[in-house]
Write a protein that holds these residues in place. Structure first.
Motif, PDB file in Angstrom:
ATOM      1  N   ARG A 225       2.904  -7.600   0.117  1.00 21.22           N
ATOM      2  CA  ARG A 225       2.017  -6.876  -0.779  1.00 21.22           C
ATOM      3  C   ARG A 225       1.740  -5.507  -0.177  1.00 21.22           C
ATOM      4  O   ARG A 225       1.647  -5.369   1.054  1.00 21.22           O
ATOM      5  CB  ARG A 225       0.706  -7.632  -1.006  1.00 21.22           C
ATOM      6  CG  ARG A 225      -0.207  -6.956  -2.040  1.00 21.22           C
ATOM      7  CD  ARG A 225      -1.222  -7.920  -2.598  1.00 21.22           C
ATOM      8  NE  ARG A 225      -0.576  -8.989  -3.361  1.00 21.22           N
ATOM      9  CZ  ARG A 225      -1.204 -10.041  -3.873  1.00 21.22           C
ATOM     10  NH1 ARG A 225      -2.515 -10.144  -3.722  1.00 21.22           N
ATOM     11  NH2 ARG A 225      -0.549 -10.961  -4.528  1.00 21.22           N
ATOM     12  N   ILE A 226       1.623  -4.513  -1.038  1.00 15.65           N
ATOM     13  CA  ILE A 226       1.239  -3.194  -0.561  1.00 15.65           C
ATOM     14  C   ILE A 226      -0.259  -3.196  -0.284  1.00 15.65           C
ATOM     15  O   ILE A 226      -1.075  -3.484  -1.178  1.00 15.65           O
ATOM     16  CB  ILE A 226       1.592  -2.103  -1.596  1.00 15.65           C
ATOM     17  CG1 ILE A 226       3.107  -1.950  -1.705  1.00 15.65           C
ATOM     18  CG2 ILE A 226       0.937  -0.773  -1.210  1.00 15.65           C
ATOM     19  CD1 ILE A 226       3.800  -1.485  -0.438  1.00 15.65           C
ATOM     20  N   VAL A 227      -0.619  -2.910   0.960  1.00 14.78           N
ATOM     21  CA  VAL A 227      -2.013  -2.720   1.347  1.00 14.78           C
ATOM     22  C   VAL A 227      -2.177  -1.226   1.636  1.00 14.78           C
ATOM     23  O   VAL A 227      -1.556  -0.701   2.561  1.00 14.78           O
ATOM     24  CB  VAL A 227      -2.374  -3.570   2.582  1.00 14.78           C
ATOM     25  CG1 VAL A 227      -3.792  -3.257   3.052  1.00 14.78           C
ATOM     26  CG2 VAL A 227      -2.231  -5.058   2.256  1.00 14.78           C
ATOM     27  N   PRO A 228      -2.964  -0.525   0.823  1.00 11.23           N
ATOM     28  CA  PRO A 228      -3.050   0.930   0.987  1.00 11.23           C
ATOM     29  C   PRO A 228      -3.978   1.328   2.136  1.00 11.23           C
ATOM     30  O   PRO A 228      -5.094   0.817   2.256  1.00 11.23           O
ATOM     31  CB  PRO A 228      -3.615   1.386  -0.362  1.00 11.23           C
ATOM     32  CG  PRO A 228      -4.416   0.224  -0.861  1.00 11.23           C
ATOM     33  CD  PRO A 228      -3.735  -1.009  -0.344  1.00 11.23           C
ATOM     34  N   PHE A 229      -3.501   2.241   2.966  1.00  6.15           N
ATOM     35  CA  PHE A 229      -4.307   2.815   4.038  1.00  6.15           C
ATOM     36  C   PHE A 229      -4.445   4.309   3.792  1.00  6.15           C
ATOM     37  O   PHE A 229      -3.445   5.009   3.620  1.00  6.15           O
ATOM     38  CB  PHE A 229      -3.648   2.578   5.401  1.00  6.15           C
ATOM     39  CG  PHE A 229      -3.737   1.168   5.886  1.00  6.15           C
ATOM     40  CD1 PHE A 229      -4.796   0.742   6.680  1.00  6.15           C
ATOM     41  CD2 PHE A 229      -2.754   0.244   5.556  1.00  6.15           C
ATOM     42  CE1 PHE A 229      -4.876  -0.566   7.136  1.00  6.15           C
ATOM     43  CE2 PHE A 229      -2.812  -1.065   6.002  1.00  6.15           C
ATOM     44  CZ  PHE A 229      -3.879  -1.473   6.796  1.00  6.15           C
ATOM     45  N   ARG A 230      -5.681   4.777   3.771  1.00  4.14           N
ATOM     46  CA  ARG A 230      -5.911   6.206   3.570  1.00  4.14           C
ATOM     47  C   ARG A 230      -5.851   6.946   4.904  1.00  4.14           C
ATOM     48  O   ARG A 230      -6.407   6.498   5.902  1.00  4.14           O
ATOM     49  CB  ARG A 230      -7.264   6.460   2.907  1.00  4.14           C
ATOM     50  CG  ARG A 230      -7.505   7.940   2.587  1.00  4.14           C
ATOM     51  CD  ARG A 230      -8.743   8.186   1.748  1.00  4.14           C
ATOM     52  NE  ARG A 230      -9.976   7.819   2.431  1.00  4.14           N
ATOM     53  CZ  ARG A 230     -10.673   6.725   2.181  1.00  4.14           C
ATOM     54  NH1 ARG A 230     -10.260   5.873   1.251  1.00  4.14           N
ATOM     55  NH2 ARG A 230     -11.785   6.453   2.839  1.00  4.14           N
ATOM     56  N   GLY A 231      -5.168   8.063   4.892  1.00  3.76           N
ATOM     57  CA  GLY A 231      -5.130   8.946   6.055  1.00  3.76           C
ATOM     58  C   GLY A 231      -5.905  10.208   5.744  1.00  3.76           C
ATOM     59  O   GLY A 231      -5.597  10.917   4.780  1.00  3.76           O
TER      60      GLY A 231
END
Length: 405
Positions: A225-231
């Motif tokens: 699953r795509i787990v989004p991480f914000r940079g």
């Protein structure tokens, strides 16, 4: 049996970021006459990962020897520079320093130098005096000089790929969000938000932050699953403090490279990114919350396993997100002269990180195939650097589905 006239195209590419457009570019170059359609939900190309990064052309030093990341990044770095030169896209091969700020980091620095050599990346090991010749304001006990690293405008690269592909016959349709994917014995029928239906012999899924959802629409169970991480980024108010690119020694337990300093093609210096969980797949700030997407992350077993395994690391990243003072302190390990007022907020990006059910962060590019489709399921950094080789690989697989490999 369906006649050829029943198809709208041979290959339908979902996603108008740099990977989808590189695939279209590769298809039109390798197999002239192959009909290609690209569907992108945004009004133009490269609106997410491609257009929201620090613009670094990565050398390939970090990645496991023999991996797709290592092979494609080394090859892609040279090809990106050549492509930019050919089309007049702003770029510069600046080189970079990877800096050990304490003696405890030296074994990892030496291991990184060896990995770079195994990957065919030219590396020089420097002491403090030699470091100062490149970056007088940077502090550290040792560094690696990587001469093949550079910077460019990846949004412009994606735009040029779209232009060249369209000139070669590809049809690129913006503002078309995919809502349904219907596999058929003869290929696939894809419906969009506007009511458009495109019938294709082969599907290519390059949907980035939404690639797992597109795979599920196509009836796949990709096991990730795509787990989004914000940079989050800042811009340096005193860009004269940094001459080129400066990176910390990365922690091998994570796919993130840590907060670094990047002088871009426009002359400004970006500082960042950190890595915090995003509350939406396109969640570029804490205020952007999409309950359905957040629920998809929270109900994935791998998300909780990551949290349990790496909570200390995550807590530090969260602290630096919420506290500019803490972020500044992290930067000062590399650049002691920087002050809190030197950091001005800059646009954030979101990394589409594939996570397995057991909590493993997928480390390499992930490309999977089904009967009538090719799915790119993990293509975070250095995918922009590696986009031309990735596009050729995806195009090769798509052509094999058409019987034209």
């Amino acid at each position: 049996m369906v006649k050829a006239a029943a198809f709208d195209c041979d290959v339908l590419v979902i996603g108008g970021g740099i990977i989808g457009l590189s695939t279209a570019y590769a298809l039109t170059r390798a197999a002239p006459g192959t009909s290609v359609v690209v569907l992108e939900k945004e009004p133009g190309p490269a609106r997410h990962q491609t257009g929201r990064n620090s613009g670094v052309i990565h050398s390939g030093i970090y990645y496991r020897p023999g991996s797709l990341k290592a092979r494609f990044a080394v090859r892609g770095a040279a090809e990106t520079v050549k492509f930019c030169a050919e089309y007049g896209i702003p770029h510069e091969v600046t080189g970079k320093l990877i800096v050990a700020t304490g003696r405890e980091e030296l074994p990892r620095l030496h291991a990184l130098a060896q990995r770079g050599r195994e990957n065919g990346v030219p590396v020089r090991e420097l002491g403090p005096a030699q470091m100062a010749e490149y970056e007088p304001e940077v502090a550290g006990v040792a560094a690696l000089r990587v001469g093949t690293t550079g910077v460019c405008d990846f949004g412009a690269v994606a735009g040029q790929l779209a232009e060249v592909s369209a000139a070669s016959g590809a049809e690129i349709r913006y503002g078309e969000e995919v809502r349904s994917v219907d596999p058929r014995p003869w290929g696939v029928a894809v419906g969009t938000s506007s009511g458009l239906v495109v019938r294709a012999r082969t599907l290519v899924n390059c949907a980035g932050l939404h690639c797992d959802r597109v795979a599920a629409l196509a009836g796949e169970r990709p096991g990730m699953r795509i787990v989004p991480f914000r940079g989050e980024y800042y811009e340096l108010a005193r860009p004269e403090l940094v001459r080129g690119l400066v990176y910390p020694v990365p922690d091998p337990a994570f796919p993130f490279l840590g907060v670094h300093l990047t002088r871009g093609v426009e002359g400004g210096v970006h500082v960042g990114p950190n890595a915090v969980p995003a509350l939406a797949r396109e969640g570029y700030g804490w205020s952007t919350v999409r309950p359905g997407e957040l629920a998809a992350t929270l109900t994935w077993p791998g998300s909780w396993r990551i949290a349990r395994r790496h909570w200390r690391y995550g807590a530090g990243e969260l602290h630096r997100s919420l506290s500019k003072r803490a972020f500044t302190a992290a930067v000062r390990r590399l650049l002691p002269a920087v002050a809190e007022e030197d950091l001005r907020p800059a646009p954030a990006g979101v990394r589409a990180q594939a996570v397995l059910r057991d909590g493993t962060l997928v480390d390499d590019f992930m490309i999977k195939e089904s009967a009538r489709a090719v799915h790119v399921l993990n293509a975070p950094s250095p995918a922009a650097t590696a986009s031309l080789p990735i596009g050729r690989e995806v195009a090769r697989r798509a052509m094999a589905h058409l019987g034209r490999a």
